[in-house]
Write a protein that holds these residues in place. Structure first.
Motif, mmCIF file in Angstrom:
data_model
loop_
_atom_site.group_PDB
_atom_site.id
_atom_site.type_symbol
_atom_site.label_atom_id
_atom_site.label_comp_id
_atom_site.label_asym_id
_atom_site.label_seq_id
_atom_site.Cartn_x
_atom_site.Cartn_y
_atom_site.Cartn_z
ATOM 1 N N GLY A 249 -7.903 -23.094 6.922
ATOM 2 C CA GLY A 249 -6.669 -23.699 6.428
ATOM 3 C C GLY A 249 -5.679 -22.630 6.014
ATOM 4 O O GLY A 249 -5.739 -21.490 6.476
ATOM 5 N N ASP A 250 -4.774 -23.000 5.134
ATOM 6 C CA ASP A 250 -3.708 -22.085 4.719
ATOM 7 C C ASP A 250 -4.264 -20.765 4.198
ATOM 8 O O ASP A 250 -5.357 -20.716 3.633
ATOM 9 C CB ASP A 250 -2.855 -22.718 3.621
ATOM 10 N N LEU A 251 -3.473 -19.732 4.400
ATOM 11 C CA LEU A 251 -3.814 -18.423 3.839
ATOM 12 C C LEU A 251 -2.555 -17.786 3.293
ATOM 13 O O LEU A 251 -1.443 -18.194 3.612
ATOM 14 C CB LEU A 251 -4.500 -17.528 4.873
ATOM 15 N N ARG A 252 -2.761 -16.812 2.454
ATOM 16 C CA ARG A 252 -1.679 -15.956 1.964
ATOM 17 C C ARG A 252 -1.945 -14.571 2.507
ATOM 18 O O ARG A 252 -3.102 -14.182 2.664
ATOM 19 C CB ARG A 252 -1.645 -15.917 0.433
ATOM 20 N N MET A 253 -0.879 -13.837 2.800
ATOM 21 C CA MET A 253 -1.086 -12.494 3.344
ATOM 22 C C MET A 253 -0.088 -11.502 2.776
ATOM 23 O O MET A 253 1.012 -11.866 2.366
ATOM 24 C CB MET A 253 -1.031 -12.498 4.862
ATOM 25 N N SER A 254 -0.520 -10.252 2.745
ATOM 26 C CA SER A 254 0.326 -9.147 2.312
ATOM 27 C C SER A 254 1.262 -8.761 3.452
ATOM 28 O O SER A 254 1.190 -9.305 4.555
ATOM 29 C CB SER A 254 -0.551 -7.940 1.960
ATOM 30 N N GLN A 255 2.083 -7.779 3.181
ATOM 31 C CA GLN A 255 2.813 -7.115 4.255
ATOM 32 C C GLN A 255 1.780 -6.464 5.178
ATOM 33 O O GLN A 255 0.635 -6.255 4.788
ATOM 34 C CB GLN A 255 3.702 -6.007 3.707
ATOM 35 N N VAL A 256 2.238 -6.093 6.351
ATOM 36 C CA VAL A 256 1.394 -5.335 7.268
ATOM 37 C C VAL A 256 1.780 -3.865 7.126
ATOM 38 O O VAL A 256 2.960 -3.527 7.048
ATOM 39 C CB VAL A 256 1.572 -5.817 8.721
ATOM 40 N N TYR A 257 0.761 -3.027 7.073
ATOM 41 C CA TYR A 257 0.965 -1.592 6.933
ATOM 42 C C TYR A 257 0.370 -0.868 8.122
ATOM 43 O O TYR A 257 -0.668 -1.253 8.651
ATOM 44 C CB TYR A 257 0.299 -1.075 5.643
ATOM 45 N N GLU A 258 1.036 0.201 8.522
ATOM 46 C CA GLU A 258 0.514 1.074 9.564
ATOM 47 C C GLU A 258 -0.050 2.312 8.885
ATOM 48 O O GLU A 258 0.526 2.824 7.921
ATOM 49 C CB GLU A 258 1.619 1.465 10.542
ATOM 50 N N SER A 259 -1.199 2.758 9.379
ATOM 51 C CA SER A 259 -1.817 3.954 8.814
ATOM 52 C C SER A 259 -2.524 4.715 9.919
ATOM 53 O O SER A 259 -2.858 4.165 10.967
ATOM 54 C CB SER A 259 -2.817 3.590 7.721
ATOM 55 N N GLU A 260 -2.744 5.976 9.641
ATOM 56 C CA GLU A 260 -3.503 6.802 10.572
ATOM 57 C C GLU A 260 -4.967 6.378 10.528
ATOM 58 O O GLU A 260 -5.445 5.843 9.519
ATOM 59 C CB GLU A 260 -3.363 8.271 10.192
ATOM 60 N N ALA A 261 -5.671 6.587 11.627
ATOM 61 C CA ALA A 261 -7.098 6.292 11.671
ATOM 62 C C ALA A 261 -7.816 7.155 10.632
ATOM 63 O O ALA A 261 -7.452 8.311 10.413
ATOM 64 C CB ALA A 261 -7.658 6.566 13.064
ATOM 65 N N VAL A 262 -8.824 6.587 9.983
ATOM 66 C CA VAL A 262 -9.615 7.296 8.980
ATOM 67 C C VAL A 262 -11.034 7.438 9.514
ATOM 68 O O VAL A 262 -11.645 6.462 9.937
ATOM 69 C CB VAL A 262 -9.618 6.531 7.633
ATOM 70 N N GLY A 263 -11.558 8.653 9.516
ATOM 71 C CA GLY A 263 -12.933 8.883 9.940
ATOM 72 C C GLY A 263 -13.078 9.249 11.406
ATOM 73 O O GLY A 263 -14.167 9.579 11.850
ATOM 74 N N PHE A 264 -11.984 9.171 12.179
ATOM 75 C CA PHE A 264 -12.025 9.552 13.593
ATOM 76 C C PHE A 264 -10.596 9.759 14.077
ATOM 77 O O PHE A 264 -9.636 9.323 13.448
ATOM 78 C CB PHE A 264 -12.734 8.488 14.439
ATOM 79 N N ASP A 265 -10.466 10.470 15.202
ATOM 80 C CA ASP A 265 -9.156 10.642 15.823
ATOM 81 C C ASP A 265 -8.897 9.444 16.711
ATOM 82 O O ASP A 265 -9.698 9.142 17.603
ATOM 83 C CB ASP A 265 -9.109 11.923 16.666
ATOM 84 N N GLY A 266 -7.808 8.738 16.459
ATOM 85 C CA GLY A 266 -7.486 7.565 17.263
ATOM 86 C C GLY A 266 -6.092 7.079 16.955
ATOM 87 O O GLY A 266 -5.383 7.631 16.114
ATOM 88 N N ASP A 267 -5.699 6.031 17.657
ATOM 89 C CA ASP A 267 -4.389 5.431 17.452
ATOM 90 C C ASP A 267 -4.282 4.876 16.039
ATOM 91 O O ASP A 267 -5.287 4.501 15.425
ATOM 92 C CB ASP A 267 -4.160 4.314 18.467
ATOM 93 N N ASN A 268 -3.063 4.780 15.554
ATOM 94 C CA ASN A 268 -2.809 4.223 14.230
ATOM 95 C C ASN A 268 -3.234 2.765 14.157
ATOM 96 O O ASN A 268 -3.198 2.040 15.150
ATOM 97 C CB ASN A 268 -1.325 4.337 13.877
ATOM 98 N N PHE A 269 -3.607 2.364 12.955
ATOM 99 C CA PHE A 269 -4.012 0.985 12.678
ATOM 100 C C PHE A 269 -2.868 0.201 12.058
ATOM 101 O O PHE A 269 -2.020 0.768 11.379
ATOM 102 C CB PHE A 269 -5.180 0.966 11.672
ATOM 103 N N TYR A 270 -2.880 -1.093 12.268
ATOM 104 C CA TYR A 270 -2.144 -2.046 11.451
ATOM 105 C C TYR A 270 -3.184 -2.676 10.535
ATOM 106 O O TYR A 270 -4.270 -3.048 10.987
ATOM 107 C CB TYR A 270 -1.501 -3.148 12.291
#
Length: 166
Positions: A30-51
């Motif tokens: 059912g309904d949900l509440r959500m934060s803003q979306v943030y972009e960040s660098e991968a943590v723990g490995f080299d890879g594309d940025n995360f949302y």
């Protein structure tokens, strides 16, 4: 019904997979509440940025059954589990808190340790539930964010248009 806070992340086809994950959460809970979306660098490995974002749902499922439902949503969105722990992923959904439960419940450690370790979890959680108190630390998520070494991990808000948010 209890309030459950979830962390969602993706670094493969990020908008599509996060939108599909949010759609599945709404369809399931059912309904949900959500934060803003943030972009960040991968943590723990080299890879594309995360949302990343944090969502709040209401559920009466036991923790283990909830974890299984979330795993099924990840799998339905192409999550591959055969690679290393820290790797690219289509969709990652983690239970951060389940009401004020602490300890290991049905194989799930609560509250999730990443809350205190990763800016991409703590910042959106502090935005969505600033006055909620961490059940072990005894401090609000806003206070924990203010005390966090904010220079240690880079992240920034991004525009994210989820059709289900309309």
């Amino acid at each position: 019904m209890v309030t459950v806070y979830l962390s969602l992340g993706s670094n493969i086809d990020r908008e599509k997979n996060l939108s599909a994950g949010l759609d599945a959460l709404v369809e399931t809970f059912g309904d949900l509440r959500m934060s803003q979306v943030y972009e960040s660098e991968a943590v723990g490995f080299d890879g594309d940025n995360f949302y990343n974002l944090v969502a709040a749902i209401e559920s009466d499922l036991p923790v283990g059954e909830l974890a299984l439902r979330l795993r099924n949503i990840e799998d339905a969105n192409g999550r591959v589990r055969s690679g290393p722990k820290f790797s690219a992923r289509t969709l990652d959904i983690d239970i951060l808190t389940y009401d004020d439960l602490t300890g290991e419940v049905d194989g799930v450690k609560l509250p999730r340790g990443e809350i205190l370790k990763n800016a991409f979890v703590l910042l959106p959680l502090s935005e969505l539930a600033p006055d909620l108190v961490h059940p072990v630390q005894g401090k609000s998520y806003q206070q924990l964010w203010e005390e966090y070494d904010q220079a240690s991990q880079k992240l920034w808000a991004v525009e994210f248009n989820w059709p289900g948010d309309a």
